[in-house]
Enzyme design. Structure first.
Site, PDB file in Angstrom:
ATOM      1  N   SER A  55     -14.609   2.014  -8.449  1.00  0.00           N
ATOM      2  CA  SER A  55     -14.907   0.597  -8.313  1.00  0.00           C
ATOM      3  C   SER A  55     -13.670  -0.205  -8.693  1.00  0.00           C
ATOM      4  O   SER A  55     -12.910   0.199  -9.583  1.00  0.00           O
ATOM      5  CB  SER A  55     -16.069   0.204  -9.231  1.00  0.00           C
ATOM      6  OG  SER A  55     -16.203  -1.199  -9.310  1.00  0.00           O
ATOM      7  N   ARG A  93     -13.709  -2.792 -10.328  1.00  0.00           N
ATOM      8  CA  ARG A  93     -13.924  -3.241 -11.699  1.00  0.00           C
ATOM      9  C   ARG A  93     -13.476  -2.201 -12.731  1.00  0.00           C
ATOM     10  O   ARG A  93     -13.280  -2.553 -13.904  1.00  0.00           O
ATOM     11  CB  ARG A  93     -15.403  -3.576 -11.921  1.00  0.00           C
ATOM     12  CG  ARG A  93     -15.870  -4.773 -11.103  1.00  0.00           C
ATOM     13  CD  ARG A  93     -17.356  -5.040 -11.325  1.00  0.00           C
ATOM     14  NE  ARG A  93     -17.833  -6.091 -10.447  1.00  0.00           N
ATOM     15  CZ  ARG A  93     -17.788  -7.383 -10.716  1.00  0.00           C
ATOM     16  NH1 ARG A  93     -17.287  -7.781 -11.872  1.00  0.00           N
ATOM     17  NH2 ARG A  93     -18.256  -8.270  -9.868  1.00  0.00           N
ATOM     18  N   GLY A 120     -19.536   0.995   1.603  1.00  0.00           N
ATOM     19  CA  GLY A 120     -19.744   2.137   0.723  1.00  0.00           C
ATOM     20  C   GLY A 120     -21.137   2.140   0.122  1.00  0.00           C
ATOM     21  O   GLY A 120     -21.696   1.089  -0.225  1.00  0.00           O
ATOM     22  N   LEU A 140      -7.907  -2.268  -4.230  1.00  0.00           N
ATOM     23  CA  LEU A 140      -8.397  -1.112  -3.485  1.00  0.00           C
ATOM     24  C   LEU A 140      -8.117   0.213  -4.190  1.00  0.00           C
ATOM     25  O   LEU A 140      -7.137   0.356  -4.920  1.00  0.00           O
ATOM     26  CB  LEU A 140      -7.767  -1.104  -2.088  1.00  0.00           C
ATOM     27  CG  LEU A 140      -7.973  -2.386  -1.268  1.00  0.00           C
ATOM     28  CD1 LEU A 140      -7.349  -2.247   0.110  1.00  0.00           C
ATOM     29  CD2 LEU A 140      -9.446  -2.737  -1.157  1.00  0.00           C
ATOM     30  N   ASP A 155     -22.584   0.311  -3.350  1.00  0.00           N
ATOM     31  CA  ASP A 155     -23.320  -0.948  -3.315  1.00  0.00           C
ATOM     32  C   ASP A 155     -24.547  -0.768  -2.412  1.00  0.00           C
ATOM     33  O   ASP A 155     -24.630  -1.333  -1.318  1.00  0.00           O
ATOM     34  CB  ASP A 155     -22.415  -2.068  -2.790  1.00  0.00           C
ATOM     35  CG  ASP A 155     -21.252  -2.346  -3.731  1.00  0.00           C
ATOM     36  OD1 ASP A 155     -21.514  -2.715  -4.885  1.00  0.00           O
ATOM     37  OD2 ASP A 155     -20.094  -2.178  -3.314  1.00  0.00           O
ATOM     38  N   GLY A 182     -11.989   5.014  -2.922  1.00  0.00           N
ATOM     39  CA  GLY A 182     -13.261   4.748  -2.278  1.00  0.00           C
ATOM     40  C   GLY A 182     -13.084   3.882  -1.042  1.00  0.00           C
ATOM     41  O   GLY A 182     -13.621   4.180   0.030  1.00  0.00           O
ATOM     42  N   HIS A 183     -12.296   2.813  -1.193  1.00  0.00           N
ATOM     43  CA  HIS A 183     -11.979   1.979  -0.038  1.00  0.00           C
ATOM     44  C   HIS A 183     -11.206   2.775   1.011  1.00  0.00           C
ATOM     45  O   HIS A 183     -11.443   2.633   2.218  1.00  0.00           O
ATOM     46  CB  HIS A 183     -11.128   0.776  -0.464  1.00  0.00           C
ATOM     47  CG  HIS A 183     -11.829  -0.183  -1.369  1.00  0.00           C
ATOM     48  ND1 HIS A 183     -11.519  -0.281  -2.702  1.00  0.00           N
ATOM     49  CD2 HIS A 183     -12.817  -1.080  -1.137  1.00  0.00           C
ATOM     50  CE1 HIS A 183     -12.283  -1.211  -3.255  1.00  0.00           C
ATOM     51  NE2 HIS A 183     -13.074  -1.717  -2.335  1.00  0.00           N
TER      52      HIS A 183
END
Length: 282
Positions: free
Chosen positions: A185, A187, A147, A33, A150, A36-37
């Site tokens: 992200s 990632r 969000g 996380l 995606d 953004g989360h």
């Protein structure tokens, strides 16, 4: 904040809360996380009496086993962040808990599941629908938070909710970006320092394309974005699609829709790390 691995234990807790008339918000995540989360969780905390955050790396939505294995995981760090955001419950099940038997359900909602990510990652959105529907049935939230990074996933989840006739409000939350513009992200944690340095070129190009589009055609805008991103050593565009923001179908002219979005997926680095982003043209 309580952490549950068991479906039954979480449901028992939520049953008591529901009897008291409390509203429940759900934030589905795959962990690793970031801010953004956190923005999704804070929105849910603001909107609801109780907030449940799922932390589960869902194997059925990965069509690349190496991608699944390399996906970052750090539940302890995730829980610290969620606690600081005011989450009430964390649901962190094992694969066996979520899928005691193989999930053989098949979901397809063309065109939103078949274009862009759907075309490049066969089976991905079927896996998304499997896990999200499971989470909806387990938690039974009034609202669920996703969000906008995606973008396509939100369209798929909305189609899923309609198909299953679920009374759940899907709340779309804005992209959170780092100061250099890179969309946050999970990632991003996989990027090396050199890769992290070039990744912001993706959004920089998208942002510049908005002005470019004012005096150029869709095809010219598409070609500009692809060529400019690809001109950065270490970045390779998998696809860039300029689409109707609701149907996700390609548009051929700017006056074809009142809601046009450019969606891009870029491979970054030698491994490589797959990054997605989008820009709203109108």
């Amino acid at each position: 904040m309580k952490v549950f691995q068991s479906i039954v234990e979480l449901q028992n807790e939520l049953f008591d809360a529901r009897k008291q008339g409390k509203t429940i918000g759900l934030v589905p995540t795959m962990g690793a996380l970031h801010d953004g989360h956190a923005s999704l969780v804070k929105r849910s905390v603001k909107d609801n009496d109780l907030t449940v955050v799922s932390v589960f790396v869902n194997p059925t939505q990965f069509n690349d086993k190496n991608d699944l294995q390399s996906y970052p995981r750090d539940l302890d760090s995730d829980c610290k962040l969620l606690d600081s955001c005011g989450a009430d419950y964390v649901f962190a099940p094992s694969v066996e808990e979520m899928y005691p038997q193989p999930d053989k359900r098949h979901f397809e909602f063309p065109p939103v599941t078949t274009v862009m990510e759907g075309a490049h990652r066969p089976g991905h959105f079927n896996g998304v629908c499997q896990v999200v529907s499971r989470l909806f049935y387990i938690v039974r939230p009034q609202k669920a938070y996703f969000g906008e990074k995606d973008w396509q996933q939100i369209a798929v989840v909305k189609a899923l909710v309609k198909y299953l006739s679920l009374n759940i409000d899907i709340v779309e939350c804005p992209i959170i970006r780092d100061k250099d513009g890179l969309a946050m992200s999970s990632r991003n944690a996989l990027l090396s320092a050199d890769e992290r340095a070039i990744a912001p070129e993706i959004y920089k190009t998208l942002a510049e394309s908005v002005k470019f589009a004012q005096s150029h055609s869709i095809q010219e805008t598409h070609d500009m974005v692809v060529s400019r991103i690809n001109s950065t050593d270490g970045l390779d565009v998998e696809y860039f699609s300029i689409v109707d923001g609701d149907t996700l179908l390609d548009v051929n002219s700017w006056d074809e829709s009142q809601h046009i979005v450019g969606c891009v997926t870029v491979f970054c680095g030698k491994r490589p790390v797959r990054l997605i982003d989008h820009i709203k043209y109108k």
